[in-house]
Enzyme design. Structure first.
Site, PDB file in Angstrom:
ATOM      1  N   ASP A   9     -13.468  45.821  21.180  1.00 48.69           N
ATOM      2  CA  ASP A   9     -12.545  44.839  21.753  1.00 48.69           C
ATOM      3  C   ASP A   9     -12.936  44.685  23.221  1.00 48.69           C
ATOM      4  O   ASP A   9     -12.976  45.668  23.963  1.00 48.69           O
ATOM      5  CB  ASP A   9     -11.120  45.402  21.618  1.00 48.69           C
ATOM      6  CG  ASP A   9     -10.065  44.493  22.206  1.00 48.69           C
ATOM      7  OD1 ASP A   9     -10.391  43.612  23.040  1.00 48.69           O
ATOM      8  OD2 ASP A   9      -8.896  44.667  21.845  1.00 48.69           O
ATOM      9  N   GLY A  31      -7.976  33.816  20.067  1.00 46.90           N
ATOM     10  CA  GLY A  31      -9.179  34.649  20.065  1.00 46.90           C
ATOM     11  C   GLY A  31      -9.268  35.559  21.282  1.00 46.90           C
ATOM     12  O   GLY A  31      -8.274  36.152  21.703  1.00 46.90           O
ATOM     13  N   ASP A  33      -9.666  34.822  24.348  1.00 46.83           N
ATOM     14  CA  ASP A  33      -8.870  34.275  25.449  1.00 46.83           C
ATOM     15  C   ASP A  33      -7.426  34.790  25.385  1.00 46.83           C
ATOM     16  O   ASP A  33      -6.878  35.288  26.386  1.00 46.83           O
ATOM     17  CB  ASP A  33      -8.897  32.748  25.315  1.00 46.83           C
ATOM     18  CG  ASP A  33      -8.514  32.016  26.577  1.00 46.83           C
ATOM     19  OD1 ASP A  33      -8.419  32.666  27.631  1.00 46.83           O
ATOM     20  OD2 ASP A  33      -8.314  30.793  26.505  1.00 46.83           O
ATOM     21  N   SER A 121     -18.269  31.016  21.455  1.00 53.12           N
ATOM     22  CA  SER A 121     -18.268  29.903  20.472  1.00 53.12           C
ATOM     23  C   SER A 121     -18.250  30.340  19.009  1.00 53.12           C
ATOM     24  O   SER A 121     -18.106  29.488  18.123  1.00 53.12           O
ATOM     25  CB  SER A 121     -19.441  28.928  20.679  1.00 53.12           C
ATOM     26  OG  SER A 121     -19.263  28.178  21.865  1.00 53.12           O
ATOM     27  N   GLY A 123     -16.126  32.028  17.253  1.00 55.63           N
ATOM     28  CA  GLY A 123     -14.831  32.224  16.598  1.00 55.63           C
ATOM     29  C   GLY A 123     -14.224  30.884  16.241  1.00 55.63           C
ATOM     30  O   GLY A 123     -14.724  30.171  15.371  1.00 55.63           O
ATOM     31  N   ILE A 124     -13.185  30.518  16.978  1.00 59.89           N
ATOM     32  CA  ILE A 124     -12.465  29.270  16.725  1.00 59.89           C
ATOM     33  C   ILE A 124     -13.406  28.064  16.830  1.00 59.89           C
ATOM     34  O   ILE A 124     -13.245  27.078  16.113  1.00 59.89           O
ATOM     35  CB  ILE A 124     -11.281  29.147  17.720  1.00 59.89           C
ATOM     36  CG1 ILE A 124     -10.266  30.287  17.469  1.00 59.89           C
ATOM     37  CG2 ILE A 124     -10.587  27.793  17.597  1.00 59.89           C
ATOM     38  CD1 ILE A 124      -9.356  30.597  18.641  1.00 59.89           C
TER      39      ILE A 124
HETATM   40  P1  ADP Z   1     -14.525  30.451  20.745  1.00 55.11           P
HETATM   41  O1  ADP Z   1     -13.339  29.532  20.870  1.00 55.11           O
HETATM   42  O2  ADP Z   1     -15.516  30.305  21.886  1.00 55.11           O
HETATM   43  O3  ADP Z   1     -15.149  30.389  19.401  1.00 55.11           O
HETATM   44  P2  ADP Z   1     -13.134  32.962  20.066  1.00 55.11           P
HETATM   45  O4  ADP Z   1     -12.366  33.819  20.980  1.00 55.11           O
HETATM   46  O5  ADP Z   1     -12.379  32.269  18.968  1.00 55.11           O
HETATM   47  O6  ADP Z   1     -13.929  31.932  20.994  1.00 55.11           O
HETATM   48  O7  ADP Z   1     -14.277  33.818  19.371  1.00 55.11           O
HETATM   49  C1  ADP Z   1     -15.457  34.242  20.001  1.00 55.11           C
HETATM   50  C2  ADP Z   1     -15.911  35.561  19.365  1.00 55.11           C
HETATM   51  O8  ADP Z   1     -15.109  36.626  19.869  1.00 55.11           O
HETATM   52  C3  ADP Z   1     -15.751  35.627  17.843  1.00 55.11           C
HETATM   53  O9  ADP Z   1     -16.905  36.300  17.329  1.00 55.11           O
HETATM   54  C4  ADP Z   1     -14.495  36.471  17.649  1.00 55.11           C
HETATM   55  O10 ADP Z   1     -14.518  37.181  16.431  1.00 55.11           O
HETATM   56  C5  ADP Z   1     -14.611  37.428  18.806  1.00 55.11           C
HETATM   57  N1  ADP Z   1     -13.365  38.072  19.288  1.00 55.11           N
HETATM   58  C6  ADP Z   1     -12.070  37.748  19.057  1.00 55.11           C
HETATM   59  N2  ADP Z   1     -11.237  38.601  19.713  1.00 55.11           N
HETATM   60  C7  ADP Z   1     -12.034  39.483  20.387  1.00 55.11           C
HETATM   61  C8  ADP Z   1     -11.801  40.605  21.232  1.00 55.11           C
HETATM   62  N3  ADP Z   1     -10.576  41.007  21.564  1.00 55.11           N
HETATM   63  N4  ADP Z   1     -12.895  41.264  21.738  1.00 55.11           N
HETATM   64  C9  ADP Z   1     -14.147  40.875  21.445  1.00 55.11           C
HETATM   65  N5  ADP Z   1     -14.436  39.837  20.654  1.00 55.11           N
HETATM   66  C10 ADP Z   1     -13.400  39.148  20.116  1.00 55.11           C
END
Ligand code: ADP
Length: 170
Positions: A9, A31, A33, A121, A123-124
């Site tokens: 994390d 995510g 953020d 990028s 994730g969402i």
């Molecule tokens: P984006 O909108 O740029 O796609 P996201 O936050 O949805 O950003 O996802 C980016 C990546 O971070 C994805 O691989 C997601 O699984 C991962 N992710 C989500 N939460 C965490 C966290 N707390 N720490 C590290 N990686 C995370």
């Protein structure tokens, strides 16, 4: 600069700066953020609001990066960057590489020695994980920052770490 791959994390990383996969509003989202703002507390959002009121009235453009405090997080700074939304019909990978290059430049200018990156990028925003890792390692592997000695790619979940290790091995 050493590049490390870890599962975890990003909010708990003991590094000088963590990168946030933000959206251009800078006012929070899901995510990574969401996790950063939840655990870092309101100080981060306050600085983001100030940035919107001054330098980034229309939001932070895709591919750019800007730093704020990390609030209550172990890191000292959060570097916000806006990844491109994945497109199957348009190659937006230059913008994704800009995210890594600009975030690293900002970290270096701040004097950070250690920087943790999420998979921007992937994730969402829907970017295929394997290619997201390839873009990240491509930029970080070619970078020669003055002060940053470790770039840590933080993969969320064991499967994502496995993919990243496979991509790195080539
Ligand atoms: P984006 O909108 O740029 O796609 P996201 O936050 O949805 O950003 O996802 C980016 C990546 O971070 C994805 O691989 C997601 O699984 C991962 N992710 C989500 N939460 C965490 C966290 N707390 N720490 C590290 N990686 C995370």
């Amino acid at each position: 600069m050493e590049i490390t791959l870890v599962e975890g994390d990003i909010t708990t990383q003991r590094v000088d700066a963590i990168v946030n996969a933000a959206n251009s509003s800078l006012l929070g989202g899901g995510g990574v953020d969401g996790a950063i703002h939840r655990r870092g507390g309101p100080a981060i959002l306050e600085e983001c609001r100030a940035l919107r009121a001054s330098r980034y009235g229309k939001g932070l453009p895709t591919g750019q990066a800007v730093a704020t405090t990390a609030g209550k997080l172990p890191a000292r700074w959060v570097i916000h960057t806006v990844g491109p939304v994945w497109s199957a019909t348009e190659d937006r990978s230059a913008l994704l590489r800009d995210c890594y290059a600009n975030s690293l430049r900002v970290a270096d200018e701040l004097g950070a020695a250690t920087v943790a990156f999420p998979l921007v990028s992937a994730g969402i925003y829907g970017w295929p994980v394997e290619d997201a890792v390839r873009q990240a390692l491509g930029v970080l592997g070619a970078a020669t920052p003055a002060r940053v000695t470790e770039a840590r790619l933080v993969l969320f979940g064991a499967e994502t770490l496995r993919v990243a290790e496979r991509v790195r091995a080539g």
